[in-house]
Every structure is written in structure tokens, then in C-alpha cells.
Design an enzyme around this catalytic site. Structure first.
Site, short mmCIF file in Angstrom:
data_model
loop_
_atom_site.label_atom_id
_atom_site.label_comp_id
_atom_site.label_asym_id
_atom_site.label_seq_id
_atom_site.Cartn_x
_atom_site.Cartn_y
_atom_site.Cartn_z
N ALA A 37 1.58 0.02 11.09
CA ALA A 37 1.45 -1.32 10.54
C ALA A 37 0.58 -1.59 9.07
CB ALA A 37 0.70 -2.09 11.67
N MET A 38 0.51 -2.63 8.73
CA MET A 38 -0.15 -3.07 7.37
C MET A 38 -1.18 -4.14 7.54
SD MET A 38 -0.73 -1.67 4.48
CE MET A 38 -2.10 -2.54 3.37
N GLU A 95 0.79 -1.16 0.00
CA GLU A 95 0.16 -0.08 0.03
C GLU A 95 0.94 1.24 -0.01
OE1 GLU A 95 -2.72 0.45 3.24
OE2 GLU A 95 -3.78 2.01 2.14
N GLU A 113 -5.72 -3.00 12.54
CA GLU A 113 -5.40 -3.69 11.48
C GLU A 113 -6.19 -4.93 11.21
OE1 GLU A 113 -3.20 -2.20 9.44
OE2 GLU A 113 -2.55 -0.80 11.02
N GLU A 140 -10.11 3.97 6.12
CA GLU A 140 -9.25 4.34 7.18
C GLU A 140 -10.07 4.95 8.05
OE1 GLU A 140 -6.71 3.08 7.66
OE2 GLU A 140 -5.79 2.37 5.90
N1 TRP Z 1 -3.10 0.94 5.71
C1 TRP Z 1 -2.35 1.14 6.89
C2 TRP Z 1 -2.99 1.31 8.21
O1 TRP Z 1 -3.62 2.50 8.33
C3 TRP Z 1 -1.30 2.28 6.72
C4 TRP Z 1 0.04 2.03 6.09
C5 TRP Z 1 0.98 1.20 6.47
C6 TRP Z 1 0.54 2.56 4.87
N2 TRP Z 1 2.03 0.92 5.82
C7 TRP Z 1 1.83 2.23 4.62
C8 TRP Z 1 0.15 3.44 4.18
C9 TRP Z 1 2.73 2.56 3.82
C10 TRP Z 1 1.08 3.95 3.14
C11 TRP Z 1 2.32 3.49 2.98
O2 TRP Z 1 -3.55 0.57 8.75
ZN ZN Z 2 -5.87 1.55 8.42
#
Ligand code: TRP
Ligand code: ZN
Length: 847
Positions: A255-256, A122, A291, A313
Site C-alpha cells: 500500500a501507499m 513513490e 499507511e 519507514e
Molecule cells: N511507502 C510505502 C509503504 O511502506 C511503500 C510503497 C508502496 C512503495 N508502493 C511502493 C515503495 C512502490 C516503492 C515503490 O507504506
Molecule cells: Zn511505509
């Protein structure tokens, strides 16, 4: 040289992709510098989409081969991707590319961290892995095979066959490429399980580097609590046999939410009593929940395009706040969120980076993972729930899940389910998504006979993003408190829709005190000349009771600075009463004791038409702390003693609140005891909360050196704790020393500046040190600029985020303005500056 003319992408230009992706098979042969990625992608023309040339995103890829139905594709390559001729019928595209994860310092795509492979896709990182339509509305089923030297080889979904150095994964849920993930490493698993509401057994793993096994238990508990909560509150069940979390040391964000394989910054998941503060524990619990909750709000239902980022988000932040409120204290969480929103989002909304919750254009999407999209996006959901009520909210959200499962959606889809369930027209409400800027809400009272009339006026200052703002729908929660302190009228929601609007409260025996915007019912700046001491003493709404104290603190600080007055005795006495009230939650009393931050005060002064002087703000806060310490002299020793937790350590709300209150007392006591008590606490500490608070006070008392050395010797092998050691020295520095201390720390052998956590430990702390960063010499600005110039070619995303330190430049005096502008111009003039940083600084300097 800069990237060729930066391209601006517009929401209004959205066009659907011309093909469906029926399936994706990927094969990875891992190698630090020569990883090979083979892809097999089945495309079928989408007859509903407009005709368009076939284009696949791809960046920094070395193409080995590309075929269509087995024949050379005769592809044309550009720096952004690949085009080729394709048949008008379903076809299979196959490619092989080579990539270099070991040299990927941007931490986007496939990269290496301490010898392990991991990914961050992402928003647009998948295109650095292979050629693909890298856009969230293209969803497909992925099968992945991995050949690699490591014992642990992970990807999304369920494992379908693993032998030594070879793994096969299948994810049955269609997903966009940004949710793809791969991890390979020498990792150990902390394993547990969860049985879902329909009896499905799910294996849970938290993968960490050997040595970190002892820091997994809390994160695992938080995961299980999140899974249960999402079933109980939203009826959402987990949908795979396996849920994996991996901790990674080098990560740009927290985190992702990759499907079935969440990847975490190790700082956002690893926790132990010895190494983590209570604040860390609470943050970790919230991020794990966030997450996990994305599995439904983000993954099962995703975004049509990146302009809709708040769809996942804002909603997911809202859900994780509800979770924390349920797990801990709802008022304490709400106050914390308001402090955070005002500190970060209001600053953004009132400066050159202002943008709507749903932006309408961008150059680099990574620059729009902002407090506005996340936190204001969550506030908008909260307002919607307040307006329609809890039952309608639940029905609408259930309809959203039913109707849009498996789809890539828009804000229009989200609002439509609320309109259908409630019969409301949300056209005006939608302005919260389309207009930038923080509304100012003015409240005036008139009292006649037995009637109180509240007249509200709303005004949103125009900005470049929204030159002519229109009135918002504002839910204003109001209650009335009598002169004797009893509640005269419970909370009622006034729904304001006009620029100016009045509401009446009739049949009152005597004039009450109005408590307005209870629970911070809308993200606005309230201007109301209320009886704050009365509300501080009696408000039945815990948020507004705290708010009354905060307003008094802000007002007295402002008067101290502008008129040289002494601290307001009514505030001090009110504070003493609340803080001494043992019937109140310790965490709440601790919030009462906290003062507005220096940058909050800079905002307040700017709002009142004055130019903030950082050194004067710093001095005023110190003077007020002295006055509070004196006012509380009799109370402080008890406040400290009563809150020394003696039972076994637990990072729960009660104990955390007690420690926070005790440590607030400690910092006031340290002002007069020279650090004796702090030293005692340091020596006795058996947890990081107590150790770090003691260390901070020792530094403030001017006797931190020995403890800092001892701390370093004790923790030199623990990266996350050493981040605290780096950060604290900057945070606790005297204003005139902060930049020099930061500069000295950059020469420390453990200052690994390419690691975002370490870079932020030093420079994030410098930015947060308001008076230190804004020293009149400009040395703070210069130091930050030097390092941003150095970091940009290595990690543009983290560099660009930190540029927001300069966003408030217009508030300050002309000398500081000139100093900041010079540094912004110097960075902008750097050869080859990234698109990310260029966009941020251009927006900032065009203010
Ligand atoms: N989607 C992730 C969250 O909010 C955000 C995120 C994690 C992200 N790593 C990233 C966004 C790198 C942009 C780039 O939970
Ligand atoms: Zn998020």
C-alpha cells in the site's frame, strides 16, 4: 541493449535544489492512451542553495509545450528530464505533456488497472507524469483538476468543487511529489466518519470496485482504531476533512500513504470471513495502521533524500508494531516480528545484498525498500526506546514533531531530539544506521561465591558494504530464573558498548539460570549455552520462553541431520507441557508448536560451518513432526476439539489464536488419519481460515484433488481467493514436484502473469518452498529465471524484488552454486534488462 552505464547515487553528494516551489497546479484530461497533463509551477530562487542549472525530472513523457512566464522555454530534453534557461527571479513554468497510462505495465506513475486510473509515485514515479523536481525535499502545495469519463475522480487533500466528469482538489499541506495521487474509476464508497480529539469531523471512504462492498467493514474499523490510537499514544491528530482509501488489483507493493488518498493493493485491504484468513485480517489491520501513521511519520515530516528512507519507514513500522501489540497480544506480535526479521532481514544482512539501515549509495532506489530499511530500521527505534526509557522516548518524539513539522529531514535530525532530551551522546548508537551486518553476540557465564558474571563478546562479520565494523551499543535485557523455576532477578537492561564486556549479578543465594536478550532486545544472533529446557518450562519472559523451545528445536534438528540422532526427548516433553497448559494464550501455544522453517535451518547449518542440503532439511523436519505427533498423541484430539470456535466468527486475537492452535493440531492429526478430519473440516468450514487449512492438509494427505476442484469452482470469480488457490498448490507440493506444479499453473487460463499478486502467488510460493526451489536438478532456478526474463520488460520493480531468491547462493554446495550462477548470468545477459534487475543481480553475483 542495457540502459547506458548505470549511475550510482551517493549520500555524500547531496545538494539542495536551487529553487522553492511555491505552488503547483495540475490539470489532467484522462484518456487511456493519450492523457494530457498541464502543469503550472511557481518557482522562486532559493538563495541558500548552491548555484546549479535548472533541471526537471521527466521520463517517457511526450512534451507538447513548455513555457517560462508565458514564453517558449526552449527546453533541452534528455531521457531523464528537461533543462532550460530561467530568470534569476521568481517565475512560472508551464508545460503540457501527453502520457499513455494504458501501456504503463510497470505500475509506476499513472497507470490503468481493470479500467480504473491510478498512480504510484513513490519513490520516483511522479517524473513519469510530468516534468518536476521529483525529490522528497521539494515540498509544495498542490491543486489538481481532473476531467475524466468516470464517476469517481479523486486526488489529495480536500474536494473544492466537483461536477459530472470534472473534479477539483486542493491539498493545503505542502508535500513532496512522491505523495501525489490520482484515482479515477467506476468505484463505490464504503463511508464512515471519525471525530478527532479536537472535534474535527472527518469523512472516511474506502473505495472499491462494485462487488467488493462486502469486504470493506473490517478495513474501515481498522482505520478508525488507528486514528484513535495515534491520538492516544502519540498525540497525533488527522489534518484534513477527508481520508480516502482506494483498493487496486494491480499494485507492486502492499500500500501507499499518499496524502489523504491512500492506495492499497486490494489484497492489503479487502477482507471478509468467507474470503480472508485470520492472518489476512491481522495483516490488513497492520497495513492500514502503517499507511495511516505515515500521515505524521512520512508526510507531515518527510525525508530529505531517499537515503533517509528508514526515517519514515523504520519509525512507521515500529509504530504499527506497537499498535498491533496493543490491539492483540504483545508477546505474540514480538515473536512473529522476530521470526520475520530472522527469516528475511538476517538473510539479507548476511548475504551479498547487505546494506546499512541508511544506505550510502544506490543505483535504483526501488531496490532499497528492504527488510533492512523497514524491519531492522524499526528494531533500531525499539533499541533506542529501550535505552532511553519510555518517558524520554515520548518527549523526544514530541519534540521531533514540534520542531520538524513541514520539513524534509535526516537521521541526524531524528537522533538530535533524543540527544537533547536525554543528554546522551548517540554517536556510537548511530552505527546501527551506518553499518551493515548482523552482530553476533556471545554470552559466557562464570559463577563464584554469590556472584554471576556474564561476559559478552560482540562481533559483526565484515561485508562489502561495511568492511570493518565497529562495536555497537547493544541493549541486552537479562533476567534470572532460579533452580525452582521462580524469578530471582527481574529484567534489567545491560548496556553493552565494548567489543567485550562483563556484567555482574551479586548477592545470589544459588546459581540461577540466565535468561538473556529477553523480548529480543536487539537484532543480533545470540550464542549462549543456556539451560534451555529449564527456560522453556519456567522463563517469566514470554519471548525467551518461546525462544528456549525454538533453540531446542533447532538443536535437535541439527543433531538429527548431522549425527543421525533421534529427536531430543527433553524438547518433546517440554513442548508437551507448554502446549497442554490451558492457562496460556492459544496463539502463544501455537507459536510454541511451530518449527523453524527450512530456510531457517539452512541458515543455522551454514552458521555452524556446514553446507545445507535442502532435501535433508526437509526430511528432518518431517521426521521431527512425526515425533511430535507421537509425543502429543494423547493431547491432540483435545487440542483440536477445544479450539473449534463455535461462537460467531470474529477475526480477533482470541479466536484467531484458537483457530491457529486447532489447525496446528489438525496438521499433526492428518499425519495419521489420512485426511479424514481435514475433509470433515473442509466440508463444515464457514470461513477461509478453516477452509484453507483443511485444503492444505488434504493436499498433504495426498487427497487434495477433489477439494482443489471444488475450491476452484467456488472461488473462480474472486481474484484474491484464487491467489491462495494458486499459491497453496505450490507451497504444499512434494519437493520434487513443486517446480512442475508451478509450471503447470502458469498454463492455467487465470494465470495473469502481469498481475503482481498472481505472479507472486506462483513464484513467491516456489521461492518459499525451500526444498522445492533448490531441487538438485536446478529446474526450480531455471523456471524462475525464465519468468523473470519475461516479466522484466513489463514490470522491472517486481522482477528485481524477486531476484532476492538467489541471494543465498553461496551457502549451498558447488553444484547448486554453479546452477544458480548460470541462471543469474543468463538473466543478466538479457538484452535491455532493466536498471532495477541489473543492479540486484550484479550485487548478488559480485559476492
Ligand atoms: N511507502 C510505502 C509503504 O511502506 C511503500 C510503497 C508502496 C512503495 N508502493 C511502493 C515503495 C512502490 C516503492 C515503490 O507504506
Ligand atoms: Zn511505509
Amino acid at each position: 541493449m542495457r540502459d547506458a552505464a548505470p549511475q550510482t547515487i551517493y549520500l555524500k553528494d547531496y545538494v539542495a535544489f536551487g529553487w522553492q516551489v511555491e505552488s503547483v497546479a495540475l490539470h489532467f484530461s484522462l484518456d487511456p492512451h493519450k492523457t494530457r497533463v498541464k502543469s503550472r509551477i511557481a518557482f522562486a530562487p532559493d538563495r541558500d542553495a548552491p548555484a546549479q542549472p535548472f533541471f526537471l525530472h521527466g521520463e517517457a513523457l511526450k512534451l507538447i509545450s513548455a513555457t517560462i512566464d508565458g514564453k517558449d522555454a526552449q527546453a533541452t530534453l534528455t531521457p531523464e528530464g528537461l533543462t532550460c534557461a530561467v530568470p534569476d527571479t521568481p517565475f512560472v513554468f508551464e508545460a503540457e505533456v501527453e502520457i499513455d497510462p494504458a501501456n504503463n505495465t510497470a505500475l509506476e506513475g499513472l497507470y490503468m488497472s481493470n479500467g480504473m486510473y491510478c498512480t504510484q509515485c513513490e519513490a520516483e514515479g511522479f517524473r513519469k507524469i510530468t516534468y518536476y523536481p521529483d525529490r522528497p525535499d521539494v515540498m509544495s502545495v498542490f491543486s489538481v483538476t481532473i476531467d475524466g469519463p468516470h464517476p469517481v475522480l479523486l486526488s489529495n487533500g480536500n474536494p473544492v468543487g466537483t461536477t459530472t466528469h470534472h473534479a477539483e482538489w486542493h491539498d493545503p499541506w505542502p508535500k513532496p511529489a512522491y505523495l501525489f495521487a490520482l484515482v479515477a474509476g467506476e468505484l463505490v464508497a464504503h463511508t464512515d466518519s471519525f471525530t478527532t480529539m479536537n472535534g474535527r469531523d472527518v469523512t472516511l471512504n474506502l473505495y472499491v470496485r462494485p462487488g467488493d462492498e462486502g469486504k470493506c467493514a473490517f478495513g474501515m474499523q481498522a482505520l478508525k482504531a488507528s486514528m484513535k490510537w495515534d491520538e492516544d499514544v502519540y498525540g497525533r491528530e488527522y489534518d484534513l476533512d477527508l481520508f480516502n482509501i482506494v483498493a487496486v488489483d494491480d499494485f507492486n507493493m502492499g500500500a501507499m500513504e499518499n496524502k489523504g488518498l491512500n492506495i492499497f493493493n486490494s489484497s492489503a485491504v479487502l477482507a471478509s470471513r468467507e474470503t480472508s484468513t485470520d492472518t489476512n485480517f491481522e495483516g490488513i489491520e497492520a497495513i492500514i495502521a502503517h499507511e495511516y501513521f505515515h500521515n505524521w511519520t512520512g508526510n507531515r515530516i518527510t525525508c530529505r533524500d531517499w537515503f533517509q528512507l528508514c526515517l519514515k519507514e523504520g519509525l512507521t513500522v515500529y509504530r504499527d508494531s506497537q499498535f498491533t501489540a496493543d490491539m492483540r497480544s504483545a508477546p505474540v506480535k514480538r515473536i512473529g516480528d522476530a521470526i520475520d526479521l530472522r527469516g528475511r532481514q538476517f538473510a539479507e544482512d548476511q548475504g551479498p545484498l547487505a546494506h546499512p539501515v541508511r544506505p550510502e549509495s544506490f543505483q535504483e532506489i526501488n531496490n532499497f525498500y528492504t527488510a533492512t530499511v523497514y524491519e531492522k530500521g524499526a528494531e533500531v527505534i525499539g533499541m533506542l526506546k529501550t535505552l532511553v526509557g519510555d518517558d524520554a522516548y515520548a518527549q523526544a518524539v514530541t519534540l521531533y514533531f514540534d520542531r520538524h513539522d513541514g520539513q524534509a529531514c535526516t537521521i541526524e535530525d531524528w537522533l538530535a531530539v533524543f540527544e537533547e532530551v536525554t543528554g546522551r551522546d548517540l554517536t556510537q548508537f548511530k552505527r546501527w544506521y551506518s553499518q551493515a551486518g548482523t552482530p553476533r553476540l556471545k554470552a559466557e557465564e562464570t559463577w563464584t561465591g554469590d556472584t554471576l558474571t556474564l561476559t559478552f563478546t560482540q562481533h559483526t562479520p565484515p561485508s562489502a558494504a561495511t568492511p570493518a565494523p565497529q562495536p555497537h551499543v547493544i541493549p541486552i535485557a537479562v533476567g534470572l530464573i532460579g533452580a525452582d523455576g521462580a524469578e530471582v532477578a527481574p529484567t534489567r537492561i545491560l548496556e553493552m558498548t565494548e567489543a567485550t564486556q562483563s556484567f555482574t549479578f551479586e548477592g545470589l543465594a544459588a546459581r540461577p539460570v540466565a535468561s538473556i536478550l529477553r523480548g529480543f532486545s536487539a537484532p543480533v544472533v545470540l550464542e549462549h549455552d543456556a539451560d534451555h529446557p529449564h527456560l522453556l518450562a519456567h522463563d517469566t519472559d514470554p519471548f525467551n520462553r518461546w525462544e528456549a523451545g525454538r533453540t531446542l528445536a533447532r538443536n535437535t534438528l541439527t543433531a538429527m541431520m548431522l549425527k543421525g540422532t533421534r529427536p531430543d526427548p527433553a524438547y518433546l516433553a517440554g513442548l508437551r507441557t507448554v502446549v497442554s497448559d490451558k492457562s496460556l494464550d492459544p496463539a502463544y501455544r501455537r507459536l510454541m508448536m511451530a518449527l523453524p522453517s527450512q530456510s531457517d535451518m539452512a541458515t543455522a547449518l551454514h552458521d555452524a560451518g556446514h553446507v545445507p542440503e535442502p532435501d535433508i532439511i526437509h526430511a528432518a523436519l518431517e521426521a521431527l513432526r512425526d515425533a511430535i505427533a507421537t509425543e502429543l498423541t494423547e493431547v491432540l484430539p483435545d487440542l483440536y476439539e477445544d479450539n473449534l470456535v463455535i461462537e460467531a466468527y470474529a477475526p480477533d486475537a482470541m479466536q484467531s489464536g484458537m483457530r491457529a492452535l486447532g489447525n496446528a493440531a489438525l496438521s499433526l492429526l492428518t499425519r495419521s488419519d489420512g485426511g479424514t478430519l481435514a475433509q470433515q473440516q473442509y466440508d463444515a468450514a464457514d470461513n477461509m481460515t478453516q477452509q484453507l487449512a483443511a485444503l492444505a492438509n488434504l493436499i498433504r494427505a495426498g487427497r487434495g484433488e477433489a477439494a482443489l476442484n471444488a475450491f476452484e469452482a467456488q472461488w473462480k470469480d474472486d481474484r484474491l481467493v484464487m491467489d491462495k488457490w494458486f499459491g497453496l498448490q505450490v507451497i504444499e507440493a512434494d519437493p520434487e514436484d513443486a517446480h512442475e506444479i508451478a509450471a503447470t499453473l502458469t498454463k492455467h487460463p487465470d494465470f495473469n502473469w502481469q498481475n503482481p499478486n498472481r505472479f507472486r502467488a506462483v513464484f513467491g510460493s516456489l521461492i518459499m518452498h525451500h526444498a522445492g526451489f533448490h531441487q538438485p536438478s536446478g529446474a526450480g532456478y531455471r523456471l524462475l529465471a525464465d519468468w523473470l526474463i519475461k516479466l522484466d520488460p513489463v514490470n522491472p520493480q517486481t522482477t528485481a524484488r524477486m531476484c532476492s531468491a538467489f541471494q543465498t547462493w553461496k551457502r549451498y554446495d558447488t553444484d547448486r552454486q554453479a546452477l544458480i550462477k548460470a541462471q543469474v548470468a543468463r538473466i543478466l545477459a538479457t538484452d535491455g534488462l532493466s536498471r532495477d534487475t541489473t543492479e540486484m543481480l550484479t550485487r548478488i553475483s559480485n559476492a
